[in-house]
Design a protein around this motif. Structure first.
Motif, PDB file in Angstrom:
ATOM      1  N   PHE A   1      47.637  25.369  27.450  1.00 42.03           N
ATOM      2  CA  PHE A   1      47.267  25.199  28.853  1.00 42.03           C
ATOM      3  C   PHE A   1      48.425  25.622  29.753  1.00 42.03           C
ATOM      4  N   ARG A   2      49.653  25.230  29.395  1.00 42.34           N
ATOM      5  CA  ARG A   2      50.837  25.606  30.169  1.00 42.34           C
ATOM      6  C   ARG A   2      51.003  27.134  30.183  1.00 42.34           C
ATOM      7  N   GLU A   3      50.809  27.781  29.034  1.00 40.65           N
ATOM      8  CA  GLU A   3      50.940  29.240  28.958  1.00 40.65           C
ATOM      9  C   GLU A   3      49.857  29.934  29.803  1.00 40.65           C
ATOM     10  N   TYR A   4      48.613  29.436  29.692  1.00 45.80           N
ATOM     11  CA  TYR A   4      47.522  30.028  30.487  1.00 45.80           C
ATOM     12  C   TYR A   4      47.764  29.831  31.984  1.00 45.80           C
ATOM     13  N   LEU A   5      48.373  28.680  32.336  1.00 48.04           N
ATOM     14  CA  LEU A   5      48.705  28.419  33.742  1.00 48.04           C
ATOM     15  C   LEU A   5      49.739  29.430  34.244  1.00 48.04           C
ATOM     16  N   LYS A   6      50.738  29.730  33.397  1.00 48.28           N
ATOM     17  CA  LYS A   6      51.757  30.737  33.747  1.00 48.28           C
ATOM     18  C   LYS A   6      51.096  32.100  33.938  1.00 48.28           C
ATOM     19  N   ILE A   7      50.178  32.450  33.037  1.00 51.46           N
ATOM     20  CA  ILE A   7      49.491  33.744  33.121  1.00 51.46           C
ATOM     21  C   ILE A   7      48.661  33.812  34.402  1.00 51.46           C
ATOM     22  N   ALA A   8      47.970  32.699  34.742  1.00 47.79           N
ATOM     23  CA  ALA A   8      47.154  32.661  35.967  1.00 47.79           C
ATOM     24  C   ALA A   8      48.042  32.821  37.201  1.00 47.79           C
ATOM     25  N   ALA A   9      49.191  32.126  37.220  1.00 50.19           N
ATOM     26  CA  ALA A   9      50.120  32.236  38.354  1.00 50.19           C
ATOM     27  C   ALA A   9      50.662  33.660  38.450  1.00 50.19           C
ATOM     28  N   ASP A  10      50.960  34.242  37.309  1.00 48.75           N
ATOM     29  CA  ASP A  10      51.455  35.615  37.222  1.00 48.75           C
ATOM     30  C   ASP A  10      50.431  36.583  37.845  1.00 48.75           C
ATOM     31  N   LEU A  11      49.169  36.448  37.446  1.00 50.22           N
ATOM     32  CA  LEU A  11      48.106  37.317  37.974  1.00 50.22           C
ATOM     33  C   LEU A  11      47.899  37.090  39.473  1.00 50.22           C
ATOM     34  N   LEU A  12      47.981  35.831  39.897  1.00 47.62           N
ATOM     35  CA  LEU A  12      47.803  35.494  41.312  1.00 47.62           C
ATOM     36  C   LEU A  12      48.897  36.151  42.162  1.00 47.62           C
ATOM     37  N   ILE A  13      50.147  36.053  41.703  1.00 50.74           N
ATOM     38  CA  ILE A  13      51.269  36.657  42.435  1.00 50.74           C
ATOM     39  C   ILE A  13      51.076  38.174  42.512  1.00 50.74           C
ATOM     40  N   GLY A  14      50.715  38.783  41.385  1.00 55.01           N
ATOM     41  CA  GLY A  14      50.460  40.228  41.369  1.00 55.01           C
ATOM     42  C   GLY A  14      49.352  40.594  42.342  1.00 55.01           C
ATOM     43  N   GLY A  15      48.281  39.797  42.354  1.00 55.86           N
ATOM     44  CA  GLY A  15      47.147  40.043  43.247  1.00 55.86           C
ATOM     45  C   GLY A  15      47.543  39.954  44.718  1.00 55.86           C
ATOM     46  N   ILE A  16      48.374  38.977  45.046  1.00 57.12           N
ATOM     47  CA  ILE A  16      48.807  38.800  46.435  1.00 57.12           C
ATOM     48  C   ILE A  16      49.655  39.995  46.894  1.00 57.12           C
ATOM     49  N   VAL A  17      50.581  40.428  46.027  1.00 56.95           N
ATOM     50  CA  VAL A  17      51.432  41.577  46.381  1.00 56.95           C
ATOM     51  C   VAL A  17      50.568  42.827  46.560  1.00 56.95           C
ATOM     52  N   ILE A  18      49.589  43.011  45.672  1.00 63.08           N
ATOM     53  CA  ILE A  18      48.720  44.191  45.761  1.00 63.08           C
ATOM     54  C   ILE A  18      47.865  44.121  47.036  1.00 63.08           C
ATOM     55  N   LEU A  19      47.389  42.933  47.392  1.00 63.32           N
ATOM     56  CA  LEU A  19      46.624  42.786  48.643  1.00 63.32           C
ATOM     57  C   LEU A  19      47.471  43.226  49.831  1.00 63.32           C
ATOM     58  N   PHE A  20      48.734  42.804  49.840  1.00 68.32           N
ATOM     59  CA  PHE A  20      49.655  43.213  50.907  1.00 68.32           C
ATOM     60  C   PHE A  20      49.780  44.740  50.928  1.00 68.32           C
ATOM     61  N   PHE A  21      49.854  45.313  49.719  1.00 64.22           N
ATOM     62  CA  PHE A  21      50.004  46.755  49.570  1.00 64.22           C
ATOM     63  C   PHE A  21      48.750  47.500  50.046  1.00 64.22           C
ATOM     64  N   LEU A  22      47.583  46.841  50.003  1.00 62.18           N
ATOM     65  CA  LEU A  22      46.311  47.475  50.365  1.00 62.18           C
ATOM     66  C   LEU A  22      46.062  47.531  51.864  1.00 62.18           C
ATOM     67  N   ILE A  23      46.749  46.657  52.614  1.00 65.05           N
ATOM     68  CA  ILE A  23      46.461  46.498  54.043  1.00 65.05           C
ATOM     69  C   ILE A  23      46.463  47.827  54.801  1.00 65.05           C
ATOM     70  N   ARG A  24      47.446  48.683  54.507  1.00 65.89           N
ATOM     71  CA  ARG A  24      47.587  49.937  55.264  1.00 65.89           C
ATOM     72  C   ARG A  24      46.772  51.093  54.687  1.00 65.89           C
ATOM     73  N   ARG A  25      45.877  50.828  53.745  1.00 67.45           N
ATOM     74  CA  ARG A  25      45.171  51.924  53.054  1.00 67.45           C
ATOM     75  C   ARG A  25      43.719  52.044  53.536  1.00 67.45           C
ATOM     76  N   ASN A  26      43.192  53.266  53.478  1.00 68.71           N
ATOM     77  CA  ASN A  26      41.767  53.469  53.756  1.00 68.71           C
ATOM     78  C   ASN A  26      40.967  53.179  52.482  1.00 68.71           C
ATOM     79  N   PHE A  27      39.645  53.341  52.521  1.00 70.93           N
ATOM     80  CA  PHE A  27      38.801  52.957  51.383  1.00 70.93           C
ATOM     81  C   PHE A  27      39.191  53.690  50.101  1.00 70.93           C
ATOM     82  N   SER A  28      39.374  55.012  50.175  1.00 69.39           N
ATOM     83  CA  SER A  28      39.708  55.744  48.943  1.00 69.39           C
ATOM     84  C   SER A  28      41.095  55.357  48.436  1.00 69.39           C
ATOM     85  N   GLY A  29      42.010  55.045  49.354  1.00 69.58           N
ATOM     86  CA  GLY A  29      43.347  54.577  48.955  1.00 69.58           C
ATOM     87  C   GLY A  29      43.259  53.239  48.232  1.00 69.58           C
ATOM     88  N   VAL A  30      42.381  52.356  48.726  1.00 65.93           N
ATOM     89  CA  VAL A  30      42.178  51.041  48.096  1.00 65.93           C
ATOM     90  C   VAL A  30      41.653  51.221  46.672  1.00 65.93           C
TER      91      VAL A  30
END
Ligand code: ZN
Length: 158
Positions: A56-85
């Motif tokens: 459970f602890r390992e899966y929690l780390k993996i979930a947090a890892d994916l969440l952080i990656g997702g947040i950074v990528i969302l930030f990266f997507l803000i300035r992009r058009n649809f095809s860029g996204v």
């Protein structure tokens, strides 16, 4: 390498790809290239042998890892058009894919069951060969920090 780093790298290298196939290719290649840098990893093979509490602890780390990656990528997507996204998300997905296939392969007991399980085992063997053989955790930590600094620089300059 942790999942957030793979996803973010896949997103960054494919941000200026010419089409979706190129973005997928760049994301996939980026995975194997950064896995060749000395780094620390999750112990996916041991996950299913651990107690429920440890797993459970390992899966929690993996979930947090994916969440952080997702947040950074969302930030990266803000300035992009649809095809860029689409390009960035494709690169991120293919940047993560080899680790997803490794996780899947670790869950399969009979590797010779069918063509899919045999193919998965071959892909995973290739994936493992691409990993650095370095076992020095200090070198791995230093190189990972240098790589993350480079990645942050790239995110802000693209
Ligand atoms: Zn990997």
């Amino acid at each position: 390498m942790i999942l957030a780093i793979h996803a973010i790298t896949g997103a960054v290298v494919s941000a200026n790809a010419g089409n979706i196939t190129e973005a997928a290719f760049l994301g996939l290649v980026s995975h194997y290239l950064i896995d060749s840098i000395p780094h620390t990893d999750y112990e996916l093979k041991q996950l299913k042998n651990n107690s429920i509490k440890t797993s459970f602890r390992e899966y929690l780390k993996i979930a947090a890892d994916l969440l952080i990656g997702g947040i950074v990528i969302l930030f990266f997507l803000i300035r992009r058009n649809f095809s860029g996204v689409i390009l960035v998300l494709t690169g991120a997905f293919f940047g993560l894919l080899p680790d997803g296939l490794t996780f899947l392969d670790c869950q399969i007991k009979d590797k010779n069951k069918n063509l899919f399980t045999r193919s998965l085992a071959i892909i995973n063997a290739f994936h493992e060969k691409m990993h650095s053989l370095n076992k020095n955790k200090k070198i791995a930590a230093i190189l990972q920090l240098i790589y993350i600094a480079l990645l942050i620089f790239l995110i802000f300059s693209l």
